[in-house]
Design a protein around this motif. Structure first.
Motif, short mmCIF file in Angstrom:
data_model
loop_
_atom_site.label_atom_id
_atom_site.label_comp_id
_atom_site.label_asym_id
_atom_site.label_seq_id
_atom_site.Cartn_x
_atom_site.Cartn_y
_atom_site.Cartn_z
N VAL A 130 12.80 71.84 57.89
CA VAL A 130 13.75 70.78 58.25
C VAL A 130 15.18 71.24 57.92
O VAL A 130 16.10 71.05 58.71
CB VAL A 130 13.41 69.47 57.52
CG1 VAL A 130 14.53 68.44 57.70
CG2 VAL A 130 12.10 68.90 58.03
N TRP A 131 15.35 71.85 56.75
CA TRP A 131 16.67 72.34 56.37
C TRP A 131 17.15 73.43 57.33
O TRP A 131 18.32 73.48 57.69
CB TRP A 131 16.65 72.89 54.94
CG TRP A 131 16.95 71.88 53.88
CD1 TRP A 131 16.12 71.44 52.90
CD2 TRP A 131 18.19 71.20 53.69
NE1 TRP A 131 16.76 70.51 52.10
CE2 TRP A 131 18.04 70.34 52.57
CE3 TRP A 131 19.42 71.21 54.35
CZ2 TRP A 131 19.06 69.52 52.11
CZ3 TRP A 131 20.45 70.39 53.90
CH2 TRP A 131 20.27 69.56 52.79
N LEU A 132 16.25 74.30 57.76
CA LEU A 132 16.62 75.37 58.68
C LEU A 132 17.11 74.80 60.01
O LEU A 132 18.14 75.24 60.55
CB LEU A 132 15.44 76.31 58.92
CG LEU A 132 15.67 77.47 59.89
CD1 LEU A 132 16.79 78.38 59.41
CD2 LEU A 132 14.38 78.27 60.08
N VAL A 133 16.39 73.81 60.52
CA VAL A 133 16.80 73.17 61.77
C VAL A 133 18.14 72.45 61.57
O VAL A 133 19.04 72.52 62.43
CB VAL A 133 15.72 72.19 62.27
CG1 VAL A 133 16.22 71.40 63.47
CG2 VAL A 133 14.44 72.95 62.61
N TYR A 134 18.27 71.77 60.45
CA TYR A 134 19.54 71.07 60.16
C TYR A 134 20.71 72.06 60.14
O TYR A 134 21.76 71.80 60.73
CB TYR A 134 19.44 70.35 58.82
CG TYR A 134 20.77 69.77 58.36
CD1 TYR A 134 21.21 68.54 58.85
CD2 TYR A 134 21.59 70.47 57.47
CE1 TYR A 134 22.45 68.03 58.45
CE2 TYR A 134 22.81 69.96 57.08
CZ TYR A 134 23.23 68.74 57.57
OH TYR A 134 24.46 68.23 57.17
N LEU A 135 20.52 73.20 59.46
CA LEU A 135 21.60 74.17 59.35
C LEU A 135 21.99 74.72 60.72
O LEU A 135 23.17 74.97 60.99
CB LEU A 135 21.17 75.32 58.44
CG LEU A 135 21.06 75.00 56.95
CD1 LEU A 135 20.45 76.17 56.20
CD2 LEU A 135 22.42 74.64 56.36
N GLY A 136 21.00 74.91 61.59
CA GLY A 136 21.31 75.43 62.91
C GLY A 136 22.02 74.43 63.81
O GLY A 136 22.94 74.79 64.55
N VAL A 137 21.63 73.14 63.70
CA VAL A 137 22.17 72.13 64.61
C VAL A 137 23.50 71.58 64.11
O VAL A 137 24.48 71.51 64.87
CB VAL A 137 21.15 70.99 64.80
CG1 VAL A 137 21.78 69.87 65.64
CG2 VAL A 137 19.88 71.51 65.46
N PHE A 138 23.56 71.19 62.84
CA PHE A 138 24.75 70.46 62.37
C PHE A 138 25.86 71.38 61.84
O PHE A 138 26.93 71.45 62.44
CB PHE A 138 24.33 69.41 61.33
CG PHE A 138 23.59 68.25 61.95
CD1 PHE A 138 24.26 67.15 62.44
CD2 PHE A 138 22.20 68.29 62.06
CE1 PHE A 138 23.58 66.09 63.03
CE2 PHE A 138 21.51 67.24 62.64
CZ PHE A 138 22.20 66.14 63.13
N PRO A 139 25.67 72.11 60.71
CA PRO A 139 26.78 72.94 60.23
C PRO A 139 27.14 74.10 61.15
O PRO A 139 28.22 74.68 61.00
CB PRO A 139 26.26 73.45 58.87
CG PRO A 139 25.17 72.54 58.49
CD PRO A 139 24.53 72.12 59.77
N THR A 140 26.25 74.46 62.08
CA THR A 140 26.56 75.59 62.97
C THR A 140 26.95 75.10 64.36
O THR A 140 28.10 75.25 64.78
CB THR A 140 25.38 76.57 63.06
OG1 THR A 140 24.93 76.90 61.74
CG2 THR A 140 25.79 77.85 63.76
N ALA A 141 26.02 74.49 65.10
CA ALA A 141 26.31 74.09 66.49
C ALA A 141 27.41 73.03 66.55
O ALA A 141 28.43 73.19 67.23
CB ALA A 141 25.04 73.58 67.16
N ILE A 142 27.22 71.93 65.83
CA ILE A 142 28.18 70.82 65.93
C ILE A 142 29.47 71.15 65.19
O ILE A 142 30.58 70.93 65.71
CB ILE A 142 27.55 69.52 65.38
CG1 ILE A 142 26.35 69.13 66.24
CG2 ILE A 142 28.58 68.39 65.36
CD1 ILE A 142 25.60 67.90 65.74
N ALA A 143 29.36 71.68 63.97
CA ALA A 143 30.57 71.89 63.17
C ALA A 143 31.49 72.94 63.77
O ALA A 143 32.72 72.81 63.70
CB ALA A 143 30.18 72.29 61.74
#
Length: 296
Positions: free
Chosen positions: A212-225
């Motif tokens: 879950v953390w890996l997916v979060y890191l890819g979507v939010f702090p990387t893609a969106i941010a």
């Protein structure tokens, strides 16, 4: 975007970027040893590239000219590509506080580079505020331990960060934040592709929470941010925008306090307060200047 909404959206974009980047440090810590440094970099970038590529395919924004595509790709290869790999490797040799000090040299490099390369100038308030904010980061990380390899890796990460920002800034006026982020994360994923086998090896043994953390890191702090970053960077100077990132360590401390029950010590609180003061010195009056620039 209507000009009347931009003075509101720019601070929101900055706040969202800083909050998500701060949470990334918590996520990386929560992952622990489940995913290797290079595998984590590739996983984040590959997920971000897929998400942004899908959105771009649906929305079909206009693409910039070929020279700008090349420039954005080089930017993405440097930052976040090289930056992610070097930073993750550095934290295997030095403690988090030392790594934070080394990486936070990047805003100073950006301010100096922007003054020369982008002709943004170097306001005394920005220079003074950056110095105070950097001093706050040093207070937080004082007494850190590590070796020469970790220091060199951390300095390399800071240089890659600064180089990416300086390459990206001029192109943002000729493309959209979505396209800039999609090209950048795609290039970073290609650069870190040699770590794909390591990620494939780590995934079968990863816990659900770490996944879950890996997916979060890819979507939010990387893609969106990185998209909200590009949006905000289009509407302010590179030197001032990177100065805001000095707020990331204090925000990280607050999130860690809440999410991981890691109570910050007196040094962390004092350093965070100094960094906040430095950002206030450097960026006071920014909304007013932004409104004048947009009105012009």
């Amino acid at each position: 975007m209507p000009a009347t909404r931009q003075p509101v959206l720019v601070p929101l974009a900055i706040a969202a970027t800083l909050g998500m980047w701060a949470s990334a440090f918590v996520g990386i810590r929560a992952l622990g040893d489940d995913v290797g440094a290079g595998a984590l970099a590739f996983g984040r970038l590959a997920l971000a590239a897929v998400v942004l590529g899908t959105v771009a395919a649906v929305r079909r924004p206009g693409w910039p000219a070929r020279p700008d595509v090349v420039r954005l790709a080089i930017c993405g290869a440097l930052w976040p590509g090289v930056y992610f790999v070097l930073l993750n490797a550095a934290e295997r040799h030095v403690d988090a506080g030392t790594a934070a000090i080394l990486v936070k040299l990047a805003p100073v490099l950006v301010a100096l580079g922007a003054a020369v390369v982008l002709r943004e100038g170097l306001p005394s308030r920005l220079l003074a505020g950056s110095g105070v904010a950097l001093a706050g980061v040093v207070v937080v990380g004082a007494g850190g331990r590590g070796d020469a390899a970790g220091v060199l890796l951390g300095l390399g990460a800071a240089v890659a960060y600064a180089g990416g920002v300086l390459l990206q800034k001029p192109v943002l006026h000729r493309t959209t934040p979505l396209v800039a982020a999609a090209i950048g994360t795609g290039a970073g994923a290609v650069l870190s592709a040699p770590f794909a086998p390591a990620l494939a090896s780590d995934l079968p043994d990863i816990s659900t929470g770490s996944l879950v953390w890996l997916v979060y890191l890819g979507v939010f702090p990387t893609a969106i941010a990185f998209t909200t970053w590009a949006y905000a960077l289009t509407r302010t100077t590179a030197g001032r925008m990177t100065t805001y990132t000095y707020l990331v360590p204090p925000i990280t401390v607050a999130i860690s306090w809440w999410a991981l029950s890691e109570t910050p010590g007196p040094r962390a609180l004092a350093g965070g307060a100094i960094s906040l003061a430095g950002v206030a010195i450097a960026c006071i009056g920014v909304p007013r200047r932004l409104r004048r620039r947009q009105a012009a």
